[in-house]
Design a protein around this motif. Structure first.
Motif, PDB file in Angstrom:
ATOM      1  N   LYS A 142     -12.364  -4.239   0.930  1.00  0.00           N
ATOM      2  CA  LYS A 142     -12.429  -3.056   1.773  1.00  0.00           C
ATOM      3  C   LYS A 142     -11.425  -2.023   1.282  1.00  0.00           C
ATOM      4  O   LYS A 142     -10.445  -2.367   0.629  1.00  0.00           O
ATOM      5  CB  LYS A 142     -12.112  -3.422   3.230  1.00  0.00           C
ATOM      6  CG  LYS A 142     -12.979  -4.526   3.798  1.00  0.00           C
ATOM      7  CD  LYS A 142     -12.492  -4.952   5.180  1.00  0.00           C
ATOM      8  CE  LYS A 142     -13.352  -6.072   5.740  1.00  0.00           C
ATOM      9  NZ  LYS A 142     -12.876  -6.500   7.091  1.00  0.00           N
ATOM     10  N   SER A 167     -13.081   4.659  -0.774  1.00  0.00           N
ATOM     11  CA  SER A 167     -13.827   4.827   0.462  1.00  0.00           C
ATOM     12  C   SER A 167     -15.223   5.361   0.211  1.00  0.00           C
ATOM     13  O   SER A 167     -16.111   5.219   1.045  1.00  0.00           O
ATOM     14  CB  SER A 167     -13.095   5.785   1.405  1.00  0.00           C
ATOM     15  OG  SER A 167     -11.816   5.302   1.736  1.00  0.00           O
ATOM     16  N   LYS A 170      -9.083  -0.674   2.826  1.00  0.00           N
ATOM     17  CA  LYS A 170      -7.748  -1.012   3.306  1.00  0.00           C
ATOM     18  C   LYS A 170      -7.043  -2.049   2.451  1.00  0.00           C
ATOM     19  O   LYS A 170      -5.838  -2.256   2.600  1.00  0.00           O
ATOM     20  CB  LYS A 170      -7.805  -1.492   4.758  1.00  0.00           C
ATOM     21  CG  LYS A 170      -8.490  -2.836   4.954  1.00  0.00           C
ATOM     22  CD  LYS A 170      -8.499  -3.239   6.428  1.00  0.00           C
ATOM     23  CE  LYS A 170      -9.154  -4.594   6.628  1.00  0.00           C
ATOM     24  NZ  LYS A 170      -9.164  -4.982   8.067  1.00  0.00           N
ATOM     25  N   ASP A 171      -7.773  -2.711   1.555  1.00  0.00           N
ATOM     26  CA  ASP A 171      -7.165  -3.658   0.633  1.00  0.00           C
ATOM     27  C   ASP A 171      -6.504  -2.979  -0.556  1.00  0.00           C
ATOM     28  O   ASP A 171      -5.851  -3.653  -1.360  1.00  0.00           O
ATOM     29  CB  ASP A 171      -8.208  -4.660   0.122  1.00  0.00           C
ATOM     30  CG  ASP A 171      -8.779  -5.529   1.222  1.00  0.00           C
ATOM     31  OD1 ASP A 171      -8.004  -5.987   2.084  1.00  0.00           O
ATOM     32  OD2 ASP A 171     -10.006  -5.760   1.219  1.00  0.00           O
ATOM     33  N   ALA A 218       0.838  -1.184   0.000  1.00  0.00           N
ATOM     34  CA  ALA A 218       0.000   0.000   0.000  1.00  0.00           C
ATOM     35  C   ALA A 218       0.881   1.245   0.000  1.00  0.00           C
ATOM     36  O   ALA A 218       2.051   1.187   0.384  1.00  0.00           O
ATOM     37  CB  ALA A 218      -0.921   0.000   1.220  1.00  0.00           C
TER      38      ALA A 218
END
Length: 115
Positions: free
Chosen positions: A86, A115, A88-89, A40
């Motif tokens: 999500k 998001s 966060k992925d 990320a």
């Protein structure tokens, strides 16, 4: 020449699914441990899932129950089925092939979950 080519990344809404593929050439695919890492923005590369030549699977806790790794030795391909995605992925996902002391990496495929 050894080559790992990832595909299947893209933009998906939260809760959606993607399937990543990694096709290998130039190695004896069936004897390699295969896996997926991700990186990320601003973070270190981290392991996501691995699968041994015998089919034993391991996952990090934060994808357990959502992601599934599999391999098709006849197609020299490893897959990562990602469900319930999500934000966060969001990361670049990299394919890895490992045998003994040798690691081989693909170029990565971007997965974006807004998001």
């Amino acid at each position: 020449q050894l080559q790992l080519v990832e595909s299947g990344g893209g933009l998906v809404q939260p809760g959606g699914s993607l399937r990543l593929s990694c096709e290998a050439s130039g190695i004896r695919f069936s004897i390699y441990l295969m896996g997926w890492y991700r990186q990320a923005p601003g973070k270190q590369r981290e392991v996501v899932a691995t699968i041994t030549k015998g089919g034993s699977k391991n996952y990090v806790d934060f994808v357990m129950g959502r992601f599934t790794i599999s391999r098709d030795n006849g197609k020299n391909t490893v897959y990562l089925q990602m469900n319930s995605l999500k934000p966060k992925d969001t990361a670049v996902y990299y394919c890895i092939a490992r045998f003994a002391a040798s690691d081989y990496w693909g170029q990565g495929t971007q997965v974006t979950v807004p998001s």
